[in-house]
Design an enzyme around this catalytic site. Structure first.
Site, PDB file in Angstrom:
ATOM      1  CD  GLU A 224      -2.495   1.726   2.258  1.00  0.00           C
ATOM      2  OE1 GLU A 224      -1.864   2.728   2.650  1.00  0.00           O
ATOM      3  OE2 GLU A 224      -3.476   1.253   2.837  1.00  0.00           O
TER       4      GLU A 224
ATOM      5  CB  CYS B 104      -1.451   6.583   2.290  1.00  0.00           C
ATOM      6  SG  CYS B 104      -2.411   5.331   3.162  1.00  0.00           S
TER       7      CYS B 104
END
Length: 536
Positions: free
Chosen positions: A277, A311
């Site tokens: 990720e 993020c």
């Protein structure tokens, strides 16, 4: 402690004023030297140490063990030995152990919030999201693990004669390389399904946030996870993290796209599976029929949570030109009302950046954008009066397409505003670039919002919220497209990825070979007839 000293005498106190504000009498912060040493004792023995400092003050906090490659190799070796017995433990027992860990969160969670705040500088409400994430993920896989991991019957080639089962086997040792921005959640939430699936786990946290991972390790051991099944190796990324990549049997990496490519390359060379990720330059789209008040509140939360160091936070806000001026004006009024600063209470909206490097990156993106013609709508300044690495939440408009702020993840409290004329232009702008992690769409028409969401190239899209619904709905997979990553966490993928499938086929009656005496010609005719039947 005086700034710049390395004194380890007496309790480590709230770096704001030495007390926990908001409590009767302002009781002293409870994480004293003895407690620090208890937590550090859960790190795998390391060859060196590194100084860790508090982001709120830049004062010395503690010495973190710094593992080298041999330390990590030994940690993985011990985990691999312990994993065999853990994998042989009944799933119901593993579930009970991890359920006890969730109970630990409820009893001792306030201390975990303190630890995460002092290591990262974040606001307490952002730290609380981490505990909520661990609880949600743990509960989901506790309830679903038996169903997802059980052996499954599959159709055999010959009905009634070929019986086939699919089994799920743990990889062995899962390496979790976790970043600093959500150190509790990303040390625990990726590890829990791996443990339930029968793996051992070796976590390499960011060195700055070692204590948070060690708090998780202590909680798991209190709950009954056997020694060596969950290990924490603390050290820098290239050395300790690189060694985890070299020795683990599966990799779960959360971090930058640049580092993720290196992890993927080495994992590919070793022929091991991985999930990445990575970064994002996420867009929030406000359509002309949106509730402006709700959209403004969503922008504030979605763009400035964790000081933008998330993020899946939103760094680009795209607004229909019919309501652009109104929304910009509302933001001009709303952003200065956000409470920023240090503190261990819930009345702060935004905390500090974690380091001088993050502060400098934030400032450079703002300065570059302004030099290229951007207009400052709100914020724009560092706040050394609050602490060394604080920065105001900042909104820019007219950001040039070739600027740093338009093309690169800032990972700080900086947002660019832009107008669009219609949905097609909004989609084009939202999909600009190589990232595809998260997006947000705001509209009163929920059907329209859902249809628009399907046109966005992102792993998760939230309608009338920033990131919370998709992130917290852990029954659905979460991950990125393009430079935002590979593989998924959450949902069935989030536990099955920690296993390899094994097929067991039992043939009854005659084996799948030409019967003796049939002859090659008759056998070939029989196979061709069977193929024609399959074709029909």
């Amino acid at each position: 402690m005086q700034q710049g000293t390395r004194s380890r005498q007496g309790p480590v106190r709230d770096p704001v004023d030495g007390t926990r504000s908001g409590q009767a009498g302002g009781s002293a912060y409870a994480l004293d030297r003895g407690r620090l040493d208890e937590l550090l004792g859960h790190a795998f023995p390391a060859s060196g140490t590194r100084d860790i400092r508090m982001p709120w003050t830049d004062r010395f906090f503690y010495d973190a063990p710094a593992a080298d490659g041999r330390d990590v190799e030994e940690a993985v070796r011990k985990a691999r030995v312990a994993q065999r017995a853990w994998a042989a433990t009944p799933l119901r027992t593993r579930r009970a152990v991890l359920r006890a860990f969730r109970a630990e969160l409820a009893v001792r969670g306030e201390e975990a919030l303190d630890v995460a705040q002092l290591e990262t500088g974040k606001a307490r409400r952002d730290a609380l999201e981490e505990l909520a994430d661990i609880a949600l993920v743990g509960r989901y896989y506790d309830r679903r693990a038996e169903e997802l991991l059980r052996p499954r019957r599959r159709a055999g080639v010959l009905p009634f004669l070929t019986r086939v089962w699919e089994l799920r086997k743990p990889h062995g040792v899962v390496g979790v390389i976790a970043p600093w921005n959500y150190p509790l959640a990303l040390a625990a939430s990726d590890a829990l399904p791996a443990l339930l699936a029968g793996n051992a786990v070796v976590v390499k946290p960011d060195l700055q946030t070692s204590l948070s991972a060690l708090w998780i390790a202590e909680g798991l051991r209190r709950a009954g996870v056997p020694d060596d099944v969950f290990q924490v190796v603390t050290g820098d990324g290239p050395t300790a993290g690189g060694a985890v990549v070299e020795h683990a049997d599966f990799l779960m990496f959360t971090g930058s796209s640049e580092t993720g490519r290196k992890v993927a390359k080495r994992a590919g060379e070793r022929l091991i599976d991985f999930t990445l990720e990575l970064g994002g330059k996420n867009a929030l789209v406000v359509l002309e029929d949106a509730d402006v008040d709700r959209a403004v509140a969503g922008i504030l939360r979605g763009c400035f949570a964790n000081a933008g160091q998330l993020c899946i936070s939103l760094e680009r806000v795209l607004v229909h030109r019919a309501i652009y001026d109104e929304l910009r004006h509302r933001l001009e009024l709303a952003v200065p009302t956000l409470a920023i600063g240090p503190g261990l209470t819930y009345d702060i909206d935004m905390g500090s950046l974690i380091s001088e490097a993050q502060l400098e990156k934030t400032r450079s993106h703002i300065e570059d954008a302004i030099e290229r013609g951007a207009r400052l709508v709100s914020g724009g300044r560092a706040r050394p009066d609050l602490g060394p690495w604080f920065h105001e939440p900042t909104i820019l408009e007219r950001v040039a397409a070739d600027s740093l702020a338009a093309n690169h993840e800032t990972f700080g409290p900086v947002v660019s505003l832009a107008a669009f004329a219609d949905e097609d232009e909004a989609v084009r702008l939202a999909n600009r670039g190589t990232y595809g992690l998260n997006a947000s769409v705001w509209t009163r028409d929920l059907g329209r919002g859902r249809r628009f969401a399907t046109r966005i190239r992102a792993g998760t899209v939230n309608v009338n919220d920033a990131y919370g619904p998709a992130w917290a709905s852990v029954d659905a997979p979460m991950g990125g497209f393009g430079d935002s990553g590979s593989g998924r966490r959450h949902g069935a993928d989030g536990i099955l990825k920690y296993t390899a499938s094994q097929t067991v086929a039992v043939q009854t009656g005659h084996p799948l070979v030409t019967p003796a005496g049939l002859g090659h010609d008759l056998s070939a005719r029989a196979v061709r007839a069977w193929l024609r039947w399959l074709g029909r």
